[in-house]
Design a protein around this motif. Structure first.
Motif, PDB file in Angstrom:
ATOM      1  N   HIS A 117       2.215   8.968   6.140  1.00 54.72           N
ATOM      2  CA  HIS A 117       1.483   7.903   5.448  1.00 54.72           C
ATOM      3  C   HIS A 117       2.031   7.744   4.023  1.00 54.72           C
ATOM      4  CE1 HIS A 117      -1.841   5.294   4.261  1.00 54.72           C
ATOM      5  NE2 HIS A 117      -1.786   5.948   3.124  1.00 54.72           N
ATOM      6  N   THR A 118       2.183   8.860   3.345  1.00 57.11           N
ATOM      7  CA  THR A 118       2.682   8.842   1.964  1.00 57.11           C
ATOM      8  C   THR A 118       4.104   8.291   1.899  1.00 57.11           C
ATOM      9  OG1 THR A 118       1.275  10.722   1.423  1.00 57.11           O
ATOM     10  CG2 THR A 118       3.118  10.267  -0.070  1.00 57.11           C
ATOM     11  N   GLN A 119       4.937   8.682   2.866  1.00 51.33           N
ATOM     12  CA  GLN A 119       6.347   8.282   2.840  1.00 51.33           C
ATOM     13  C   GLN A 119       6.578   6.854   3.328  1.00 51.33           C
ATOM     14  OE1 GLN A 119       8.945  10.979   4.918  1.00 51.33           O
ATOM     15  NE2 GLN A 119      10.757   9.735   4.537  1.00 51.33           N
ATOM     16  N   PHE A 120       5.874   6.454   4.389  1.00 51.11           N
ATOM     17  CA  PHE A 120       6.212   5.183   5.025  1.00 51.11           C
ATOM     18  C   PHE A 120       5.150   4.087   4.922  1.00 51.11           C
ATOM     19  CE2 PHE A 120       8.779   8.283   7.442  1.00 51.11           C
ATOM     20  CZ  PHE A 120      10.029   7.782   7.136  1.00 51.11           C
ATOM     21  N   ILE A 121       3.887   4.435   4.982  1.00 54.41           N
ATOM     22  CA  ILE A 121       2.846   3.413   5.061  1.00 54.41           C
ATOM     23  C   ILE A 121       2.415   2.943   3.682  1.00 54.41           C
ATOM     24  CG2 ILE A 121       0.528   2.892   5.906  1.00 54.41           C
ATOM     25  CD1 ILE A 121       1.157   5.129   8.082  1.00 54.41           C
ATOM     26  N   GLU A 122       2.010   3.856   2.844  1.00 61.21           N
ATOM     27  CA  GLU A 122       1.516   3.495   1.505  1.00 61.21           C
ATOM     28  C   GLU A 122       2.510   2.616   0.729  1.00 61.21           C
ATOM     29  OE1 GLU A 122      -1.433   3.316  -1.356  1.00 61.21           O
ATOM     30  OE2 GLU A 122      -1.597   4.234   0.620  1.00 61.21           O
ATOM     31  N   PRO A 123       3.809   2.931   0.750  1.00 60.28           N
ATOM     32  CA  PRO A 123       4.751   2.093  -0.006  1.00 60.28           C
ATOM     33  C   PRO A 123       4.868   0.661   0.514  1.00 60.28           C
ATOM     34  CG  PRO A 123       5.753   4.210   0.518  1.00 60.28           C
ATOM     35  CD  PRO A 123       4.463   4.133   1.289  1.00 60.28           C
ATOM     36  N   THR A 124       4.486   0.414   1.773  1.00 59.63           N
ATOM     37  CA  THR A 124       4.648  -0.935   2.315  1.00 59.63           C
ATOM     38  C   THR A 124       3.555  -1.894   1.872  1.00 59.63           C
ATOM     39  OG1 THR A 124       3.459  -0.495   4.402  1.00 59.63           O
ATOM     40  CG2 THR A 124       5.850  -0.053   4.350  1.00 59.63           C
ATOM     41  N   LYS A 125       2.569  -1.402   1.140  1.00 63.31           N
ATOM     42  CA  LYS A 125       1.543  -2.290   0.581  1.00 63.31           C
ATOM     43  C   LYS A 125       2.178  -3.426  -0.205  1.00 63.31           C
ATOM     44  CE  LYS A 125      -2.320   0.576  -0.656  1.00 63.31           C
ATOM     45  NZ  LYS A 125      -3.150   1.032  -1.766  1.00 63.31           N
TER      46      LYS A 125
END
Length: 156
Positions: A117-125
């Protein structure tokens, strides 16, 4: 062995197939969506016949990690949730639907789910057109999205 695959990593998903299916739907062609078993970690034989429509909603926590996929979407919505809410959902889902015990779920959460989540999901916001905090509890955001969809369907 397949249960050891990190399905929270973008490389584990068939994004090329999803992109192909979305292009097919946009050009008026029926697609057959694969279905997947989270118990066996394999694709099922059954597929879902999907007809092209004026509005297609694509959901998935990793979909904004793919530039080609982002280009296809007319509207990109990031549904944000608090970490505690995400954890409780994972625990409930994995225990109820996947037959896992709480120790397994927590181990997987801290070793793969949370770091991914920290590496891939959160940054895609940053790729979202709309960020919806509080998920399904945000009635204002839901009403805005409903209005946009109704407009697209010609219901406004």
């Amino acid at each position: 062995q397949r249960q050891k695959i990190n399905f929270d990593h973008p490389d584990s998903l068939e994004f090329d197939l999803l992109i192909k299916h979305l292009h097919n739907l946009r050009t008026g062609h029926v697609i057959y969506q694969p279905t997947y078993s989270y118990l066996t970690c394999t694709r099922n034989e059954e597929t879902i016949r999907t007809e092209p429509k004026k509005v297609v909603i694509v959901e998935g926590i990793l979909i904004f990690t793919q530039p080609k996929l982002r280009e296809i979407f007319d509207i990109k919505v990031f549904v944000d949730a608090e970490p505690d809410d995400r954890l409780s959902r994972v625990i409930r889902r994995d225990m109820e639907e996947r037959g896992r015990v709480v120790e397994q779920v927590l181990k997987r959460y801290y070793e793969t789910v949370k770091p991914m989540h920290t590496q891939f999901i959160e940054p895609t916001k940053r790729f979202a057109d709309i960020i919806v905090p509080q998920g399904g509890n945000n009635t204002v955001a839901i009403n805005v999205l409903t209005t946009i969809i109704k407009e697209r369907l010609g219901l406004q």
